[in-house]
Design a protein around this motif. Structure first.
Motif, PDB file in Angstrom:
ATOM      1  N   UNK A   1      41.939  39.832  40.313  1.00  0.00           N
ATOM      2  CA  UNK A   1      42.866  40.523  39.415  1.00  0.00           C
ATOM      3  C   UNK A   1      44.217  40.746  40.061  1.00  0.00           C
ATOM      4  N   UNK A   2      44.218  41.021  41.363  1.00  0.00           N
ATOM      5  CA  UNK A   2      45.483  41.195  42.084  1.00  0.00           C
ATOM      6  C   UNK A   2      46.295  39.908  42.065  1.00  0.00           C
ATOM      7  N   UNK A   3      45.628  38.784  42.301  1.00  0.00           N
ATOM      8  CA  UNK A   3      46.309  37.495  42.298  1.00  0.00           C
ATOM      9  C   UNK A   3      46.876  37.182  40.914  1.00  0.00           C
ATOM     10  N   UNK A   4      46.075  37.412  39.873  1.00  0.00           N
ATOM     11  CA  UNK A   4      46.551  37.168  38.508  1.00  0.00           C
ATOM     12  C   UNK A   4      47.747  38.060  38.184  1.00  0.00           C
ATOM     13  N   UNK A   5      47.677  39.327  38.607  1.00  0.00           N
ATOM     14  CA  UNK A   5      48.786  40.247  38.346  1.00  0.00           C
ATOM     15  C   UNK A   5      50.047  39.822  39.088  1.00  0.00           C
ATOM     16  N   UNK A   6      49.883  39.285  40.302  1.00  0.00           N
ATOM     17  CA  UNK A   6      51.045  38.806  41.053  1.00  0.00           C
ATOM     18  C   UNK A   6      51.717  37.643  40.329  1.00  0.00           C
ATOM     19  N   UNK A   7      50.914  36.756  39.758  1.00  0.00           N
ATOM     20  CA  UNK A   7      51.484  35.641  38.995  1.00  0.00           C
ATOM     21  C   UNK A   7      52.189  36.146  37.735  1.00  0.00           C
ATOM     22  N   UNK A   8      51.594  37.132  37.077  1.00  0.00           N
ATOM     23  CA  UNK A   8      52.223  37.700  35.874  1.00  0.00           C
ATOM     24  C   UNK A   8      53.530  38.392  36.244  1.00  0.00           C
ATOM     25  N   UNK A   9      53.524  39.110  37.364  1.00  0.00           N
ATOM     26  CA  UNK A   9      54.751  39.769  37.819  1.00  0.00           C
ATOM     27  C   UNK A   9      55.858  38.738  38.036  1.00  0.00           C
TER      28      UNK A   9
ATOM     29  N   UNK B   1      60.558  44.425  32.426  1.00  0.00           N
ATOM     30  CA  UNK B   1      60.319  45.423  33.468  1.00  0.00           C
ATOM     31  C   UNK B   1      59.022  46.188  33.216  1.00  0.00           C
ATOM     32  N   UNK B   2      58.696  46.444  31.974  1.00  0.00           N
ATOM     33  CA  UNK B   2      57.434  47.122  31.671  1.00  0.00           C
ATOM     34  C   UNK B   2      56.242  46.253  32.072  1.00  0.00           C
ATOM     35  N   UNK B   3      56.359  44.957  31.826  1.00  0.00           N
ATOM     36  CA  UNK B   3      55.289  44.041  32.253  1.00  0.00           C
ATOM     37  C   UNK B   3      55.205  44.011  33.775  1.00  0.00           C
ATOM     38  N   UNK B   4      56.355  44.012  34.431  1.00  0.00           N
ATOM     39  CA  UNK B   4      56.366  44.012  35.894  1.00  0.00           C
ATOM     40  C   UNK B   4      55.709  45.274  36.448  1.00  0.00           C
ATOM     41  N   UNK B   5      56.000  46.429  35.850  1.00  0.00           N
ATOM     42  CA  UNK B   5      55.407  47.673  36.340  1.00  0.00           C
ATOM     43  C   UNK B   5      53.900  47.698  36.108  1.00  0.00           C
ATOM     44  N   UNK B   6      53.466  47.172  34.973  1.00  0.00           N
ATOM     45  CA  UNK B   6      52.025  47.104  34.718  1.00  0.00           C
ATOM     46  C   UNK B   6      51.340  46.183  35.719  1.00  0.00           C
ATOM     47  N   UNK B   7      51.959  45.028  35.960  1.00  0.00           N
ATOM     48  CA  UNK B   7      51.399  44.098  36.947  1.00  0.00           C
ATOM     49  C   UNK B   7      51.400  44.721  38.336  1.00  0.00           C
ATOM     50  N   UNK B   8      52.451  45.465  38.655  1.00  0.00           N
ATOM     51  CA  UNK B   8      52.520  46.121  39.966  1.00  0.00           C
ATOM     52  C   UNK B   8      51.380  47.123  40.137  1.00  0.00           C
ATOM     53  N   UNK B   9      51.038  47.836  39.066  1.00  0.00           N
ATOM     54  CA  UNK B   9      49.926  48.788  39.144  1.00  0.00           C
ATOM     55  C   UNK B   9      48.618  48.076  39.473  1.00  0.00           C
ATOM     56  N   UNK B  10      48.412  46.908  38.879  1.00  0.00           N
ATOM     57  CA  UNK B  10      47.195  46.143  39.165  1.00  0.00           C
ATOM     58  C   UNK B  10      47.231  45.605  40.597  1.00  0.00           C
ATOM     59  N   UNK B  11      48.401  45.164  41.034  1.00  0.00           N
ATOM     60  CA  UNK B  11      48.532  44.610  42.385  1.00  0.00           C
ATOM     61  C   UNK B  11      48.190  45.650  43.440  1.00  0.00           C
ATOM     62  N   UNK B  12      48.858  46.796  43.380  1.00  0.00           N
ATOM     63  CA  UNK B  12      48.692  47.793  44.446  1.00  0.00           C
ATOM     64  C   UNK B  12      47.324  48.460  44.404  1.00  0.00           C
ATOM     65  N   UNK B  13      46.658  48.432  43.244  1.00  0.00           N
ATOM     66  CA  UNK B  13      45.339  49.065  43.143  1.00  0.00           C
ATOM     67  C   UNK B  13      44.208  48.123  43.532  1.00  0.00           C
ATOM     68  N   UNK B  14      44.530  46.899  43.942  1.00  0.00           N
ATOM     69  CA  UNK B  14      43.494  45.937  44.308  1.00  0.00           C
ATOM     70  C   UNK B  14      42.521  46.456  45.356  1.00  0.00           C
ATOM     71  N   UNK B  15      42.998  46.962  46.500  1.00  0.00           N
ATOM     72  CA  UNK B  15      42.061  47.483  47.509  1.00  0.00           C
ATOM     73  C   UNK B  15      41.234  48.668  47.013  1.00  0.00           C
ATOM     74  N   UNK B  16      41.816  49.504  46.162  1.00  0.00           N
ATOM     75  CA  UNK B  16      41.069  50.639  45.609  1.00  0.00           C
ATOM     76  C   UNK B  16      39.948  50.145  44.705  1.00  0.00           C
ATOM     77  N   UNK B  17      40.263  49.179  43.849  1.00  0.00           N
ATOM     78  CA  UNK B  17      39.233  48.618  42.970  1.00  0.00           C
ATOM     79  C   UNK B  17      38.165  47.886  43.773  1.00  0.00           C
ATOM     80  N   UNK B  18      38.584  47.207  44.826  1.00  0.00           N
ATOM     81  CA  UNK B  18      37.621  46.490  45.663  1.00  0.00           C
ATOM     82  C   UNK B  18      36.654  47.463  46.333  1.00  0.00           C
ATOM     83  N   UNK B  19      37.187  48.575  46.833  1.00  0.00           N
ATOM     84  CA  UNK B  19      36.326  49.573  47.477  1.00  0.00           C
ATOM     85  C   UNK B  19      35.327  50.150  46.486  1.00  0.00           C
ATOM     86  N   UNK B  20      35.778  50.391  45.263  1.00  0.00           N
ATOM     87  CA  UNK B  20      34.876  50.933  44.244  1.00  0.00           C
ATOM     88  C   UNK B  20      33.798  49.918  43.874  1.00  0.00           C
ATOM     89  N   UNK B  21      34.164  48.660  43.758  1.00  0.00           N
ATOM     90  CA  UNK B  21      33.188  47.637  43.383  1.00  0.00           C
ATOM     91  C   UNK B  21      32.186  47.373  44.497  1.00  0.00           C
TER      92      UNK B  21
END
Length: 469
Positions: free
Chosen positions: A83-91, A121-141
């Protein structure tokens, strides 16, 4: 990329630089309301571009290696990072659209919400939220029990994306209550009070939600929330250089950590109370920080008292709704366990999902006595009424699950072990339990459904026996 935690560390470091660059750009746009500091904006943009490029290339390389190793595309990267990789491409795509089309067509270089809230910019901010939360989501999973420094940093960066998106209503950026705030006298008094109060309520709610998310998903070590709130505070205060307000998020984090430690003596984890502490501590620390400055506060004590109470209540309500109120609302339409039951109500109906839903809701609240005590299962005849209902219901459910886990039937025992690991031991996410029990996804969820049915059936039997006594 065989070591997921190493990948998380790289991602969180690059994400931190990525977001730091974004806040430097924000400083260039809002520090001087009359012009954009072009040199500073270019510096921030360079940091964002470099961090995003390095992160995207790193994940692309890992993705390619995973595909060459024969993994499916959605498992080519460690958990959470696809998801982080996909969000980076979307950003990157949104950035290209912004530079190549949107800005030339609609203008660029302005200040204010017209620049912040453009569609790209709204799309960029949404993608940024997914990018930076990658390690948090990984830890939860992965089912990590305690929040690691990497997960906490990821949470702080996710919080910082939200505060970046709401920078137009942030008390650390625009301290409307301060008597020396430059724009205080350029607006009507009521407008300044409205803006200051709205900003305070919005940000306390965001902080409370962050604290609730972390405390519900992980075991927090001492200082965890202080670290998260302080890191976010540093980034936020960069925007206009209001570093004198940095003690506010730090004091809030200390109060929240102290409350988590204090409530650790009791079963369950604080939810609404933790949110209330965060809201109250933030508002009180903010008021105190402004009051001790030479210019003092432009708000009267009555308004400050109202701000503190309102911040506390809205944060408390958020914790109440998100952690306790929603499960209760979900199971409210099923009153079959309420009141004195009739014999046929305790007959398991294979065509009805009501009992399964009630059992599942109760197991979800197993670690929260307040919510468990309000479960319709707590009204069963074999459960004592009153304050001990939650304790007795929890013990009963654990006993029933333990019986299933020791069943001579392999299918029933698998269902029991599944429920024991996920709901009682909280050994990890569904994916972690699947791997631990060596089950495919369809088999896992069939056993989960079967386990709910078995627990409901056993509760039926115990209720019938209790009524016969």
């Amino acid at each position: 990329m065989e070591e997921p935690r190493a990948v998380d560390s790289v991602v969180v470091v690059l994400s931190a630089w990525f977001l730091l660059g974004a806040y430097i750009v924000a400083y260039a746009y809002v520090h001087d309301p009359t012009e954009v500091l072009q040199a500073t904006a270019r510096t921030g943009s360079t940091i964002v571009t470099a961090a995003w490029s390095a992160l995207t290339l790193y994940l692309f390389a890992g993705f390619a290696v995973g595909l060459r190793a024969g993994r499916a595309w959605n498992r080519a990267l460690p958990d959470g990072q696809t998801g982080t990789f996909a969000a980076a491409l979307i950003f990157g795509s949104a950035w290209i659209v912004d530079d190549a089309f949107w800005s030339p067509a609609f203008g660029t270089g302005g200040v204010g919400l017209e620049t912040l809230f453009t569609p790209p910019h709204l799309i960029e901010m949404t993608a940024a939220a997914v990018i930076v939360s990658g390690p948090l989501r990984a830890a939860a999973r992965r089912g990590e029990i305690a929040a690691s420094p990497v997960a906490l940093t990821s949470a702080a960066l996710l919080l910082s994306v939200f505060t970046f998106a709401t920078q137009f209503a942030h008390p650390l950026i625009d301290p409307w209550p301060a008597a020396d705030y430059p724009f205080l006298h350029s607006a009507p008094v009521w407008l300044g009070e409205n803006m200051g109060m709205a900003a305070l309520l919005a940000q306390t709610a965001i902080l409370a939600g962050t604290g609730l998310l972390l405390n519900s998903g992980f075991k927090l070590r001492p200082g965890s929330l202080t670290f998260v709130f302080a890191l976010n505070g540093i980034l936020v205060t960069i925007t206009k250089g209001n570093f004198y307000l940095l003690p506010v998020p730090i004091a809030t984090g200390i109060a929240a950590d102290a409350w988590v430690a204090w409530t650790a003596r009791r079963p369950g984890r604080p939810s609404a109370s933790l949110c209330a502490v965060i809201g109250a501590a933030y508002a009180i620390a903010y008021m105190a920080d402004i009051a001790v400055r030479p210019a003092g506060s432009a708000w009267k004590p009555s308004l400050w008292a109202g701000a503190i109470i309102a911040s506390t209540l809205i944060s408390w309500l958020m914790g109440r709704v998100l952690r306790v109120g929603l499960p209760a609302a979900v199971i409210a339409p099923y009153p079959m366990f309420m009141g004195e039951p009739e014999p046929e109500r305790w007959t398991l109906d294979p065509d009805s999902t009501a009992r399964e839903q009630l059992v599942r809701a109760a197991l979800d609240d197993l670690g929260t006595p307040e919510a468990l005590g309000r479960s319709p299962l707590a009204q069963m005849p074999l459960i004592a009424k009153g304050q001990s209902a939650a304790v007795e219901l929890r013990a009963l459910l654990i006993d029933v699950i333990g019986e299933l886990a020791s069943s001579t039937s392999p299918r029933d025992a698998e269902a029991g072990h599944l429920l024991l690991d996920y709901y009682v031991k909280r050994a990890g996410s569904h994916e972690v339990i699947m791997e631990r029990l060596h089950m495919s996804r369809p088999t896992y969820y069939r056993r989960l459904h079967h386990g709910f049915e078995l627990v409901a059936g056993r509760l039926d039997q115990l209720s019938v026996v209790n009524r016969a006594l």
